[in-house]
Design an enzyme around this catalytic site. Structure first.
Site, PDB file in Angstrom:
ATOM      1  N   THR A 121     -30.368 -46.505 -60.357  1.00  0.00           N
ATOM      2  CA  THR A 121     -30.373 -46.391 -61.741  1.00  0.00           C
ATOM      3  C   THR A 121     -29.556 -45.439 -62.758  1.00  0.00           C
ATOM      4  O   THR A 121     -28.852 -45.780 -63.484  1.00  0.00           O
ATOM      5  CB  THR A 121     -32.017 -46.430 -61.920  1.00  0.00           C
ATOM      6  OG1 THR A 121     -32.762 -47.672 -61.372  1.00  0.00           O
ATOM      7  CG2 THR A 121     -32.255 -46.594 -63.710  1.00  0.00           C
ATOM      8  N   GLY A 383     -33.856 -51.277 -54.618  1.00  0.00           N
ATOM      9  CA  GLY A 383     -33.588 -50.713 -53.244  1.00  0.00           C
ATOM     10  C   GLY A 383     -34.503 -51.258 -52.267  1.00  0.00           C
ATOM     11  O   GLY A 383     -35.690 -51.608 -52.262  1.00  0.00           O
TER      12      GLY A 383
END
Length: 462
Positions: A121, A383
């Protein structure tokens, strides 16, 4: 001894691009990454792929924005990394921008992948910052830049949560298309999202939290919200994130929503709905002792009004299933306590997912621009994680990452070998771990896991 690889002198050199090592295998690759990391160098190239090792700390000056046009030595190909160019996330962003602006260039996409807590991110945000900086266009560009940054604030509040590995983990995937006009200035954007982790709304593991926005609302005590200890959706895990003031974060989120075009009454209604979901999560279902066999819902009297629905209809929809026969007659089938609780959980998941989708629509409306424009896409994928017990969403996320790994294998190994062969060069046998069997296990017809699940789901609907 057959598993022992031959040492090559290039393995002891601190190279910025590990693809230049001779006889490359896992050991020298990891050793180079470790050696560079110990020197504070968290980025390393592998051809056109940038490898990043999360340091979990800030480096002063590492993300200072360079002057537009500044960079290392470049090749004639705008998609080529110059030998003197230091590995950095800005370099990847610059390559994408240069390729977009090249005479034969086209739309670009940057894929940011890795396991949970790898820093995806943050990397995506730095890519966006560089691209906005590289195409700065005065006051108008400042407005667009602020809206894009504010959209990140909103998405993180509603889509990020604390996990064991990461205090600000994205629990959804997103693809942001930054759109450019004829002068190569950013004039708009579009955000697509996928795989929001709805199971987190119901079950939170120890040491983790639900979505940030709930704790922000509770800390601010708005819309009648109580401390998180009062809600079953929030009291399963941790309550706070180290160094984060949820009350201040709520004020930042509200300001971002206003900049994106939401009115005060919209924000108030949104907050009240989220508090209502917390109250809905506290509802309990108990079996009645009379002959009706219906489940009794224990909920506050004003909850249906807060949700904007009729109380009787809400209760019957949760506790009774209507079954229609082939002749058109309808029968009311009382549900068990467990089935009623499952319906409550499903309603919470569905409603929050609808809220998230609505926010993405609002974000896209604030960034909307007409015309078929060039774009650079940034894919921040959820993820992958390996747990003792994975949710269905996590299975889908891990599968998506396996597909990305397949694309990586195709680009780095298979296509490179084909280029060597076309140029008459002998590359030898390139050995790599092929994950196609895993992909087939999950998605190949007719016995893939997803295929079987879909078939059973269709049978359950009949």
């Amino acid at each position: 001894m057959s598993s022992v690889a031959v040492f090559d002198p290039s393995h002891s050199i601190d190279v910025s691009d590990i693809s230049r090592l001779n006889n490359l295998h896992e050991a020298p690759l990891l050793h180079v990454l470790k050696r560079r990391f110990s020197k504070g160098k968290i980025y390393t190239f592998c051809g056109h792929v940038l490898l990043s090792v999360n340091p979990y700390q800030f480096f002063t000056g590492l993300y200072d924005l360079p002057d537009v046009g500044e960079g290392g030595a470049k090749g004639e190909d705008p998609d080529e990394v110059g030998e003197a160019e230091e590995p950095h996330v800005y370099t990847i962003a610059r390559l994408a921008f240069d390729q977009l602006t090249a005479p034969k260039g086209g739309n670009q996409s940057i894929v940011v992948s890795g396991e949970s807590g790898a820093g995806k991110t943050e990397a995506s945000k730095h890519v966006m910052r560089y691209l906005l900086h590289a195409s700065s266009s005065g006051d108008e560009g400042t407005v667009i830049q602020q809206r894009l940054l504010d959209s990140n604030v909103v998405l993180e509040a509603f889509g990020n949560a604390k996990t064991v590995r990461n205090d600000n983990s994205s629990r959804f995937g997103k693809y942001i298309m930054m759109k450019y006009d004829g002068e190569l200035k950013v004039v708009g954007a579009r955000t697509d999202h996928f795989l929001l982790e709805k199971s987190r709304l119901i079950r939170v593991d120890p040491g983790e939290r639900n979505y940030h926005i709930f704790y922000q609302i509770c800390a601010s005590a708005v819309a009648g919200a109580k401390p998180p200890t009062n809600y079953s959706m929030l009291n399963q895990g941790a309550y706070e994130v180290s160094g984060v003031d949820d009350r201040k974060e709520y004020a930042i989120t509200v300001e971002a929503l206003k900049i994106l075009g939401l009115k005060s009454e919209d924000i108030t209604a949104l907050t009240e709905l989220l508090v209502s979901l917390l109250e809905l999560g506290n509802c309990k279902a108990t079996e009645q002792s009379d002959s009706s066999q219906r489940v009794q819902l224990d909920m506050s009297q004003d909850l249906p009004t807060k949700l904007g629905v009729d109380g009787t209809l809400l209760s019957s929809s949760i506790t009774v299933r209507m079954q229609t026969s082939g002749r058109g007659s309808t029968t009311a089938i009382p549900l068990t306590t467990e089935q009623a609780l499952n319906n409550i959980n499903a309603l919470i998941k569905y409603t929050y997912d609808a809220v998230f989708k609505w926010l993405v629509v609002k974000i896209n409306a604030a960034h909307k621009v007409a015309g078929d424009l060039k774009f650079i896409g940034i894919l921040d994928i959820f993820g992958f994680e390996i747990m003792k017990s994975n949710s269905f969403e996590q299975l889908c996320i891990n599968f998506a990452n396996e597909m990305l790994q397949r694309q990586f294998n195709e680009q780095v190994f298979v296509l490179e070998a084909q280029r060597y062969e076309e140029e008459g060069l002998n590359s030898g046998a390139i050995e790599f771990q092929d994950n196609q069997p895993v992909i087939d296990l999950i998605s190949k017809r007719p016995t893939g896991l997803f295929i079987i699940l879909e078939e059973h789901g269709m049978m359950s609907r009949k």
